[in-house]
Design a protein around this motif. Structure first.
Motif, PDB file in Angstrom:
ATOM      1  N   MET A  75    -135.394 -60.727  10.583  1.00  0.00           N
ATOM      2  CA  MET A  75    -136.178 -59.502  10.537  1.00  0.00           C
ATOM      3  C   MET A  75    -135.774 -58.627  11.705  1.00  0.00           C
ATOM      4  SD  MET A  75    -138.837 -58.653   8.513  1.00  0.00           S
ATOM      5  CE  MET A  75    -138.824 -56.925   8.274  1.00  0.00           C
ATOM      6  N   SER A  76    -135.582 -57.367  11.479  1.00  0.00           N
ATOM      7  CA  SER A  76    -135.185 -56.451  12.540  1.00  0.00           C
ATOM      8  C   SER A  76    -136.370 -56.140  13.449  1.00  0.00           C
ATOM      9  CB  SER A  76    -134.635 -55.158  11.933  1.00  0.00           C
ATOM     10  OG  SER A  76    -135.677 -54.392  11.378  1.00  0.00           O
ATOM     11  N   ASP A  77    -136.073 -55.469  14.559  1.00  0.00           N
ATOM     12  CA  ASP A  77    -137.127 -55.077  15.495  1.00  0.00           C
ATOM     13  C   ASP A  77    -137.804 -53.779  15.102  1.00  0.00           C
ATOM     14  OD1 ASP A  77    -136.814 -57.311  17.071  1.00  0.00           O
ATOM     15  OD2 ASP A  77    -135.328 -56.375  18.368  1.00  0.00           O
ATOM     16  N   ASN A  78    -137.366 -53.180  14.006  1.00  0.00           N
ATOM     17  CA  ASN A  78    -137.929 -51.904  13.578  1.00  0.00           C
ATOM     18  C   ASN A  78    -139.372 -52.075  13.114  1.00  0.00           C
ATOM     19  OD1 ASN A  78    -135.453 -50.646  14.015  1.00  0.00           O
ATOM     20  ND2 ASN A  78    -134.779 -51.020  11.919  1.00  0.00           N
ATOM     21  N   PRO A  79    -140.196 -51.050  13.383  1.00  0.00           N
ATOM     22  CA  PRO A  79    -141.565 -51.115  12.888  1.00  0.00           C
ATOM     23  C   PRO A  79    -141.580 -51.102  11.358  1.00  0.00           C
ATOM     24  CG  PRO A  79    -141.223 -49.139  14.242  1.00  0.00           C
ATOM     25  CD  PRO A  79    -139.922 -49.853  14.140  1.00  0.00           C
ATOM     26  N   ILE A  80    -142.608 -51.666  10.806  1.00  0.00           N
ATOM     27  CA  ILE A  80    -142.799 -51.673   9.356  1.00  0.00           C
ATOM     28  C   ILE A  80    -143.719 -50.509   9.018  1.00  0.00           C
ATOM     29  CG2 ILE A  80    -143.803 -52.965   7.449  1.00  0.00           C
ATOM     30  CD1 ILE A  80    -142.765 -55.493   8.830  1.00  0.00           C
ATOM     31  N   ILE A  81    -143.355 -49.761   8.009  1.00  0.00           N
ATOM     32  CA  ILE A  81    -144.169 -48.610   7.625  1.00  0.00           C
ATOM     33  C   ILE A  81    -145.029 -48.974   6.420  1.00  0.00           C
ATOM     34  CG2 ILE A  81    -142.601 -46.903   8.606  1.00  0.00           C
ATOM     35  CD1 ILE A  81    -141.514 -46.426   5.761  1.00  0.00           C
ATOM     36  N   GLN A  82    -146.052 -48.181   6.208  1.00  0.00           N
ATOM     37  CA  GLN A  82    -147.033 -48.469   5.168  1.00  0.00           C
ATOM     38  C   GLN A  82    -146.382 -48.624   3.791  1.00  0.00           C
ATOM     39  OE1 GLN A  82    -150.456 -46.019   5.487  1.00  0.00           O
ATOM     40  NE2 GLN A  82    -151.465 -46.909   3.731  1.00  0.00           N
ATOM     41  N   GLU A  83    -145.328 -47.881   3.531  1.00  0.00           N
ATOM     42  CA  GLU A  83    -144.667 -47.965   2.229  1.00  0.00           C
ATOM     43  C   GLU A  83    -143.972 -49.314   2.013  1.00  0.00           C
ATOM     44  OE1 GLU A  83    -144.398 -45.277   4.313  1.00  0.00           O
ATOM     45  OE2 GLU A  83    -145.742 -44.023   3.123  1.00  0.00           O
ATOM     46  N   ASP A  84    -143.745 -50.079   3.089  1.00  0.00           N
ATOM     47  CA  ASP A  84    -143.095 -51.392   2.987  1.00  0.00           C
ATOM     48  C   ASP A  84    -144.085 -52.506   2.664  1.00  0.00           C
ATOM     49  OD1 ASP A  84    -140.692 -50.198   3.777  1.00  0.00           O
ATOM     50  OD2 ASP A  84    -140.986 -50.687   5.892  1.00  0.00           O
ATOM     51  N   ILE A  85    -145.375 -52.203   2.732  1.00  0.00           N
ATOM     52  CA  ILE A  85    -146.425 -53.220   2.662  1.00  0.00           C
ATOM     53  C   ILE A  85    -147.332 -52.991   1.456  1.00  0.00           C
ATOM     54  CG2 ILE A  85    -148.518 -54.049   3.859  1.00  0.00           C
ATOM     55  CD1 ILE A  85    -146.159 -54.920   5.351  1.00  0.00           C
ATOM     56  N   ILE A  86    -147.726 -54.083   0.839  1.00  0.00           N
ATOM     57  CA  ILE A  86    -148.777 -54.052  -0.175  1.00  0.00           C
ATOM     58  C   ILE A  86    -150.012 -54.684   0.473  1.00  0.00           C
ATOM     59  CG2 ILE A  86    -149.574 -54.983  -2.387  1.00  0.00           C
ATOM     60  CD1 ILE A  86    -146.581 -55.139  -3.204  1.00  0.00           C
ATOM     61  N   ILE A  87    -151.114 -53.963   0.476  1.00  0.00           N
ATOM     62  CA  ILE A  87    -152.385 -54.505   0.955  1.00  0.00           C
ATOM     63  C   ILE A  87    -153.206 -54.806  -0.288  1.00  0.00           C
ATOM     64  CG2 ILE A  87    -154.472 -54.113   2.305  1.00  0.00           C
ATOM     65  CD1 ILE A  87    -151.906 -54.140   4.007  1.00  0.00           C
ATOM     66  N   ARG A  88    -153.634 -56.050  -0.404  1.00  0.00           N
ATOM     67  CA  ARG A  88    -154.343 -56.467  -1.615  1.00  0.00           C
ATOM     68  C   ARG A  88    -155.347 -57.553  -1.287  1.00  0.00           C
ATOM     69  NH1 ARG A  88    -152.486 -61.382  -2.701  1.00  0.00           N
ATOM     70  NH2 ARG A  88    -150.366 -61.967  -2.198  1.00  0.00           N
ATOM     71  N   ASN A  89    -156.165 -57.883  -2.284  1.00  0.00           N
ATOM     72  CA  ASN A  89    -157.120 -58.977  -2.162  1.00  0.00           C
ATOM     73  C   ASN A  89    -156.385 -60.314  -2.187  1.00  0.00           C
ATOM     74  OD1 ASN A  89    -159.157 -57.089  -2.285  1.00  0.00           O
ATOM     75  ND2 ASN A  89    -159.733 -57.546  -4.384  1.00  0.00           N
ATOM     76  N   TYR A  90    -156.996 -61.290  -1.560  1.00  0.00           N
ATOM     77  CA  TYR A  90    -156.505 -62.668  -1.596  1.00  0.00           C
ATOM     78  C   TYR A  90    -156.498 -63.180  -3.037  1.00  0.00           C
ATOM     79  CZ  TYR A  90    -156.665 -67.751  -0.860  1.00  0.00           C
ATOM     80  OH  TYR A  90    -156.417 -69.100  -0.903  1.00  0.00           O
ATOM     81  N   ARG A  91    -155.464 -63.963  -3.353  1.00  0.00           N
ATOM     82  CA  ARG A  91    -155.388 -64.680  -4.628  1.00  0.00           C
ATOM     83  C   ARG A  91    -155.229 -66.164  -4.315  1.00  0.00           C
ATOM     84  NH1 ARG A  91    -151.289 -60.233  -6.562  1.00  0.00           N
ATOM     85  NH2 ARG A  91    -149.807 -61.539  -5.466  1.00  0.00           N
ATOM     86  N   PHE A 145    -143.559 -60.821  12.897  1.00  0.00           N
ATOM     87  CA  PHE A 145    -144.053 -59.532  12.429  1.00  0.00           C
ATOM     88  C   PHE A 145    -145.055 -58.924  13.414  1.00  0.00           C
ATOM     89  CE2 PHE A 145    -142.381 -61.561   8.720  1.00  0.00           C
ATOM     90  CZ  PHE A 145    -141.751 -60.541   8.035  1.00  0.00           C
ATOM     91  N   ILE A 146    -145.358 -59.670  14.471  1.00  0.00           N
ATOM     92  CA  ILE A 146    -146.286 -59.176  15.491  1.00  0.00           C
ATOM     93  C   ILE A 146    -145.628 -58.014  16.222  1.00  0.00           C
ATOM     94  CG2 ILE A 146    -147.460 -59.779  17.656  1.00  0.00           C
ATOM     95  CD1 ILE A 146    -147.681 -62.662  16.498  1.00  0.00           C
ATOM     96  N   GLY A 147    -146.388 -56.954  16.431  1.00  0.00           N
ATOM     97  CA  GLY A 147    -145.879 -55.787  17.149  1.00  0.00           C
ATOM     98  C   GLY A 147    -145.097 -54.814  16.280  1.00  0.00           C
ATOM     99  N   LYS A 148    -145.078 -55.040  14.986  1.00  0.00           N
ATOM    100  CA  LYS A 148    -144.331 -54.165  14.078  1.00  0.00           C
ATOM    101  C   LYS A 148    -145.229 -53.217  13.288  1.00  0.00           C
ATOM    102  CE  LYS A 148    -140.591 -57.465  13.531  1.00  0.00           C
ATOM    103  NZ  LYS A 148    -139.506 -56.724  14.139  1.00  0.00           N
ATOM    104  N   GLY A 149    -146.528 -53.245  13.565  1.00  0.00           N
ATOM    105  CA  GLY A 149    -147.453 -52.323  12.917  1.00  0.00           C
ATOM    106  C   GLY A 149    -148.157 -52.868  11.691  1.00  0.00           C
ATOM    107  N   VAL A 150    -147.831 -54.096  11.291  1.00  0.00           N
ATOM    108  CA  VAL A 150    -148.448 -54.679  10.094  1.00  0.00           C
ATOM    109  C   VAL A 150    -149.955 -54.827  10.277  1.00  0.00           C
ATOM    110  CG1 VAL A 150    -148.531 -56.697   8.593  1.00  0.00           C
ATOM    111  CG2 VAL A 150    -146.337 -55.904   9.464  1.00  0.00           C
ATOM    112  N   GLY A 151    -150.374 -55.365  11.415  1.00  0.00           N
ATOM    113  CA  GLY A 151    -151.794 -55.562  11.677  1.00  0.00           C
ATOM    114  C   GLY A 151    -152.565 -54.257  11.653  1.00  0.00           C
TER     115      GLY A 151
END
Length: 162
Positions: free
Chosen positions: A1-17, A101-107
């Motif tokens: 994984m690169s050191d680049n931040p992750i942007i909202q378009e890279d992530i799916i936020i969803r309910n637990y399954r 993924f810590i420090g990449k904006g995911v949280g």
């Protein structure tokens, strides 16, 4: 994984399954090692993260998944509880991001979505529970998002043999 931040378009936020069980258990085990959150693997069942409704309580577990790979990289439990005087107070609990993924904006992306949900539920404020001996850096991170320490909670753990 690169050191680049992750942007909202890279992530799916969803309910637990229930299919998230193994991935979330691994993330929680890392949190347990770091902060002793009281995780008992026998109690974290496949259905543990599913939505639960009780009088005066709303609860959901959110998952952050990398859109391109389907990898689960963060999770958090949120709940809204009506207190004794009728206020709904939102809580963010067991918020954790996978190593790498810590420090990449995911949280932050996950927390922003959680806050939107809590507001839609009618919460008047949001509280984050974290370990007393937690990293000062976490307090600084949350302070930048508008959170300030307000309560110290004391806890006594019961020995299972008592």
């Amino acid at each position: 994984m690169s050191d680049n931040p992750i942007i909202q378009e890279d992530i799916i936020i969803r309910n637990y399954r229930t299919s998230d069980y193994k991935a979330t258990l691994e993330i929680l085990k890392d949190l347990q090692k770091q902060f002793d959150i009281g995780l008992d693997e026998q109690k974290w069942k496949e259905s543990s993260g599913l939505r639960q409704f009780k009088p005066n309580l709303k609860r959901i577990t959110l998952i952050a998944e990398i859109k391109s790979t389907g990898e689960i990289v963060s999770m958090g439990m949120l709940e809204a509880v009506k207190n004794n005087i009728g206020q709904y107070i939102g809580y963010l609990n067991n918020w954790v991001t996978k190593k790498g993924f810590i420090g990449k904006g995911v949280g932050k992306i996950l927390a922003d979505k959680a806050i939107q949900i809590l507001q839609s539920w009618g919460c008047e404020n949001v509280r984050i529970n974290m370990a007393y001996e937690g990293d000062r850096k976490l307090i600084d991170v949350f302070s930048h998002l508008g959170f300030q320490p307000i309560i110290i909670v004391l806890e006594k753990k019961f020995n299972k043999n008592e």
